[in-house]
Design an enzyme around this catalytic site. Structure first.
Site, PDB file in Angstrom:
ATOM      1  CG  HIS A   1      -1.622   1.164   1.524  1.00 44.16           C
ATOM      2  ND1 HIS A   1      -3.084   1.295   0.893  1.00 44.16           N
ATOM      3  CD2 HIS A   1      -1.428   2.409   1.979  1.00 44.16           C
ATOM      4  CE1 HIS A   1      -3.276   2.358   1.429  1.00 44.16           C
ATOM      5  NE2 HIS A   1      -2.546   3.133   1.896  1.00 44.16           N
ATOM      6  CD  GLU A   2       1.920   3.615   3.751  1.00 46.41           C
ATOM      7  OE1 GLU A   2       1.904   4.533   3.080  1.00 46.41           O
ATOM      8  OE2 GLU A   2       0.817   3.518   4.507  1.00 46.41           O
TER       9      GLU A   2
ATOM     10  CG  HIS B   1       0.382   6.323  -0.696  1.00 46.35           C
ATOM     11  ND1 HIS B   1      -0.999   6.800  -1.205  1.00 46.35           N
ATOM     12  CD2 HIS B   1      -0.107   5.529   0.466  1.00 46.35           C
ATOM     13  CE1 HIS B   1      -1.987   6.624  -0.332  1.00 46.35           C
ATOM     14  NE2 HIS B   1      -1.187   5.890   0.707  1.00 46.35           N
TER      15      HIS B   1
ATOM     16  CD  GLU C   1      -4.824   6.628   2.326  1.00 46.34           C
ATOM     17  OE1 GLU C   1      -4.696   5.296   2.467  1.00 46.34           O
ATOM     18  OE2 GLU C   1      -3.911   7.281   2.219  1.00 46.34           O
TER      19      GLU C   1
END
Length: 345
Positions: free
Chosen positions: A180-181, A184, A256
């Site tokens: 997930h990070e 980003h 997100e």
């Protein structure tokens, strides 16, 4: 009991999610740029309207639009934005870690087994994401479960994870959080949200200066056109903060969703992220009072809040005393799960 026993699990179309949220992001960024330029334009009109009070407002509008009059305020605001972005980009990792007790994890160092596993997981996800550089890795000494990414480029990127999250997630869940990070970073989210934040703050300051100049600046025109223009500026002073706040919240939530979809793309499995999010939410609910104090005692939490994997206000934890803290910067948990194909039974 498995955290996902209460949910129906199905495959998700992460490609459609990515494309949809990329389009939404472009709309929001364009909106910020347009509003920023319009604020500069309004300030130019006010300045020229005062200097050339014998001309109707529409004549001055035409002169500024056709560059017969140079839009000094707009040009100045663009220059200030560029300088502010350069300074913020160069210091963003330090800004994001302000107020925390942290440790940098390096490939060769005195790392615990947990810390070494974290670095190994990030290396794996870096390869899966097709990134050229491994981000710098930090562990924040905090009991609450959270993580965030920072940096304006792949080369400058960093990821930070709290000790609580590192200790309470299993390897596949930790891998999902890092996916997930890194999504980003891969999607340039930090650069986009930072640009929107800087533009928002500069134009709100500019409108404040204009507002107080209108109220206390002395000479004001008494004709109808001049009075209408002053009323417009006063309305702008109170409407613009609300508009920029809504745009920032929409941008944050969109990114997100996109990072969640990016995680599923990298993992080829939607369950590890779902389990991680449920564990983080349950942990915040169970330790609400303790985490309220811990978040509240950590300086500069307002800077990190939008970047976190999990918004603590979702669990009723509101350590940040601001108008924005009334609103969650993230989609609610069930909406995030539904977007990746996990629906409550």
């Amino acid at each position: 009991m498995n955290d996902l026993d209460q949910f129906h699990i199905k495959a998700t179309d992460w490609r459609t999610q990515l494309q949809r949220n990329e389009r939404r992001t472009r709309v929001v960024i364009i909106a910020f740029l347009v509003i920023y330029l319009l604020v500069g334009f309004v300030i130019d009109l006010f300045l020229y309207h005062n200097w050339f009070s014998q001309y109707p407002i529409l004549v001055i509008v035409k002169a500024v639009v056709t560059f017969q009059l140079i839009p000094y305020a707009t040009i100045t605001m663009l220059g200030v934005a560029i300088i502010a972005l350069l300074i913020t980009f160069s210091m963003y990792d330090k800004i994001m870690l302000l107020g925390t007790d942290y440790k940098e994890i390096k490939p060769e160092g005195q790392n615990s087994i947990e810390e070494q596993q974290l670095y190994n997981v990030i290396e794996e996800m870096k390869v899966a994401a097709g990134l050229q550089f491994i981000p710098r890795v930090f562990v924040i000494e905090a009991d609450y479960m959270n993580a965030f990414a920072s940096g304006y480029s792949e080369k400058s990127a960093m990821v930070a994870i709290t000790r609580g999250l590192l200790q309470k997630l299993d390897r596949s869940e930790l891998q999902a959080v890092m996916a997930h990070e890194l999504s980003h970073i891969r999607h340039h989210d930090i650069k986009l949200t930072l640009m929107a934040s800087v533009l928002s703050n500069i134009m709100l300051i500019a409108v404040d200066i204009l507002f107080y100049n209108v109220l206390f600046g002395g000479r004001r025109r008494q004709d109808g056109g001049g009075n209408q223009f002053i009323i417009f500026i006063i309305i702008l002073r109170y409407v613009l903060p609300l508009v920029t706040m809504l745009l920032m919240l929409y941008l944050s939530r969109t990114r997100e969703y996109m990072a969640d979809a990016g995680c599923v793309e990298l993992m080829r499995d939607n369950q590890p992220l779902a389990r991680a999010l449920l564990k983080i939410d349950q942990d915040h609910q169970m330790n609400q009072q303790a985490y309220q104090q811990e978040y509240g005692n950590t300086a500069h939490e307002d800077v990190r809040r939008a970047a976190y994997l999990y918004d603590p206000t979702s669990a009723g934890i509101r350590p940040i005393k601001s108008f924005l803290s009334m609103f969650s910067t993230h989609p609610d948990l069930e909406s995030r799960l539904k977007a990746i194909g996990i629906n409550r039974k």
